[in-house]
Design a protein around this motif. Structure first.
Motif, PDB file in Angstrom:
ATOM      1  N   GLN A 148     -51.668  30.165  20.043  1.00 18.99           N
ATOM      2  CA  GLN A 148     -50.817  29.107  20.299  1.00 18.99           C
ATOM      3  C   GLN A 148     -51.100  28.181  19.267  1.00 18.99           C
ATOM      4  N   PRO A 155     -44.581  25.584  15.590  1.00 22.90           N
ATOM      5  CA  PRO A 155     -45.203  25.656  16.845  1.00 22.90           C
ATOM      6  C   PRO A 155     -44.835  27.225  17.328  1.00 22.90           C
TER       7      PRO A 155
ATOM      8  N   VAL B   9     -58.593  24.613  25.512  1.00 29.30           N
ATOM      9  CA  VAL B   9     -58.060  25.892  25.569  1.00 29.30           C
ATOM     10  C   VAL B   9     -58.167  26.688  24.081  1.00 29.30           C
ATOM     11  N   CYS B  10     -57.709  25.944  23.263  1.00 31.86           N
ATOM     12  CA  CYS B  10     -57.528  26.783  21.748  1.00 31.86           C
ATOM     13  C   CYS B  10     -58.854  26.454  21.161  1.00 31.86           C
ATOM     14  N   ARG B  13     -59.205  22.748  16.020  1.00 29.81           N
ATOM     15  CA  ARG B  13     -57.953  22.608  15.525  1.00 29.81           C
ATOM     16  C   ARG B  13     -57.698  21.551  14.584  1.00 29.81           C
ATOM     17  N   GLU B  17     -51.972  19.106  14.809  1.00 30.14           N
ATOM     18  CA  GLU B  17     -51.411  19.803  15.850  1.00 30.14           C
ATOM     19  C   GLU B  17     -51.255  18.892  17.201  1.00 30.14           C
ATOM     20  N   ASP B  61     -48.627  21.249  19.212  1.00 29.21           N
ATOM     21  CA  ASP B  61     -47.944  22.352  18.559  1.00 29.21           C
ATOM     22  C   ASP B  61     -48.781  23.575  18.999  1.00 29.21           C
ATOM     23  N   GLY B  62     -49.778  23.467  20.115  1.00 25.58           N
ATOM     24  CA  GLY B  62     -50.230  24.821  20.482  1.00 25.58           C
ATOM     25  C   GLY B  62     -50.140  25.042  22.036  1.00 25.58           C
ATOM     26  N   CYS B  63     -51.123  24.695  23.041  1.00 20.03           N
ATOM     27  CA  CYS B  63     -51.027  25.245  24.231  1.00 20.03           C
ATOM     28  C   CYS B  63     -50.326  24.090  25.209  1.00 20.03           C
ATOM     29  N   GLY B  64     -50.321  23.053  24.748  1.00 11.76           N
ATOM     30  CA  GLY B  64     -49.634  21.908  25.369  1.00 11.76           C
ATOM     31  C   GLY B  64     -50.383  21.171  26.411  1.00 11.76           C
ATOM     32  N   VAL B  65     -51.693  21.379  26.448  1.00 14.51           N
ATOM     33  CA  VAL B  65     -52.512  20.902  27.496  1.00 14.51           C
ATOM     34  C   VAL B  65     -52.899  19.321  26.944  1.00 14.51           C
TER      35      VAL B  65
END
Lengths: 211, 80
Positions: A148, A155, B9-10, B13, B17, B61-65
């Motif tokens: 993601q 995104p 999670v990611c 980064r 983001e 911009d990624g997992c939203g956490v």
């Protein structure tokens, strides 16, 4: 009764050789000249859902055990389940007859708000590294794997999958409004690798080899 | 040096983001019984630490956490 027409946000200039009506979508099954790959394939007509709940353990969508950790994916019963975070899973039906959206309010259909495409071929990582700084080839990660993050500054959710000793592929979704520019960016990045649009038949063949 | 943040999670980064969520001010005041002054201080008053500060960030911009991390505001670097 009005006949509903649904349009993919992706358009390729190439001539379609075979078009099939699926639901209310006109789906290109094969293009006149698809070449040997790599390919970009429009999958926007395939059903997709977002499942969100504070307790995902009470769900078994489409008889699939939800992957336990974020980033993990599971392909079963033609549906790819991608664990996004503690509370969310994205579900993409890749092949087969269309499944209906489950009754539970935890499910939201995302088919009409996102674009979905696949990039298949040995050059997929060479194309991807021109458009994203994400490390899709991290040897510590097993496939299929969900990433993601930004792809061409948009995104996205991306799943890396591949046939054993075969052709790797990337499935990608992002907001529908980015479709045209996303396709232009991918085709531009893939030009040097002879990236060509392909129809759903090529994708179905690739999915069949994933099992 | 560009800011990088470590999403739980990611992983690590690019800072672009993420969305900044403000200082971590601890638990919010009680819904009932807190004075308007207490609420006003909680919502609007910041410590603006010149140094290491605990902050909320969202991996937009990624997992939203949403998560908290420590950042050195003088160097704009996340603390390991």
């Amino acid at each position: 009764m009005t006949d509903i027409k649904r349009r993919s946000p992706m358009v390729f200039p190439q001539e379609a050789k075979q078009v099939e009506k699926q639901g209310h979508w006109a789906v290109v099954m094969e293009y006149a000249s698809e070449g040997e790959g790599p390919w970009i394939i429009d999958l926007s007509h395939r059903p997709r859902w977002d499942l969100q709940d504070s307790d995902l353990s009470r769900f078994k969508p489409f008889e699939i055990d939800i992957p336990g950790k974020p980033g993990q994916c599971r392909l079963e019963n033609n549906v790819l389940a991608n664990r996004m975070n503690r509370t969310q899973v994205s579900l993409w039906q890749l092949t087969g007859d269309r499944l209906e959206t489950p009754e539970d309010t935890a499910f939201t259909s995302t088919m009409d708000v996102t674009v979905c495409l696949a990039i298949l071929g040995q050059a997929v990582f060479s194309i991807a590294e021109k458009l994203s700084s994400l490390d899709f080839r991290d040897p510590a990660l097993s496939t299929p794997r969900l990433f993601q993050g930004p792809f061409a500054h948009v995104p996205c959710q991306m799943v890396i999958a591949g046939q054993p000793d075969g052709m790797p592929g990337m499935l990608l979704t992002c907001s529908r409004g980015y479709a045209r520019d996303m396709v232009a960016a991918i085709l531009h990045a893939g030009h040097e690798f002879k990236l060509q649009p392909a129809g759903q038949l090529a994708f179905d063949k690739w999915v069949a080899g994933l099992a | 040096m560009a800011l990088t943040l470590t999403c739980p999670v990611c992983g690590k980064r690019n800072g672009y983001e993420f969305r900044y969520g403000g200082e971590d001010k601890g638990p919010k005041p009680d819904d009932f019984g807190s004075s308007p002054e207490t609420w006003c201080d909680y919502v609007h008053m910041n410590r603006c630490v010149a140094g290491i500060q605990k902050e909320w960030w969202c991996h937009r911009d990624g997992c939203g956490v949403w998560f908290t991390t420590h950042r050195d505001t003088l160097k704009n670097l996340e603390m390991e």
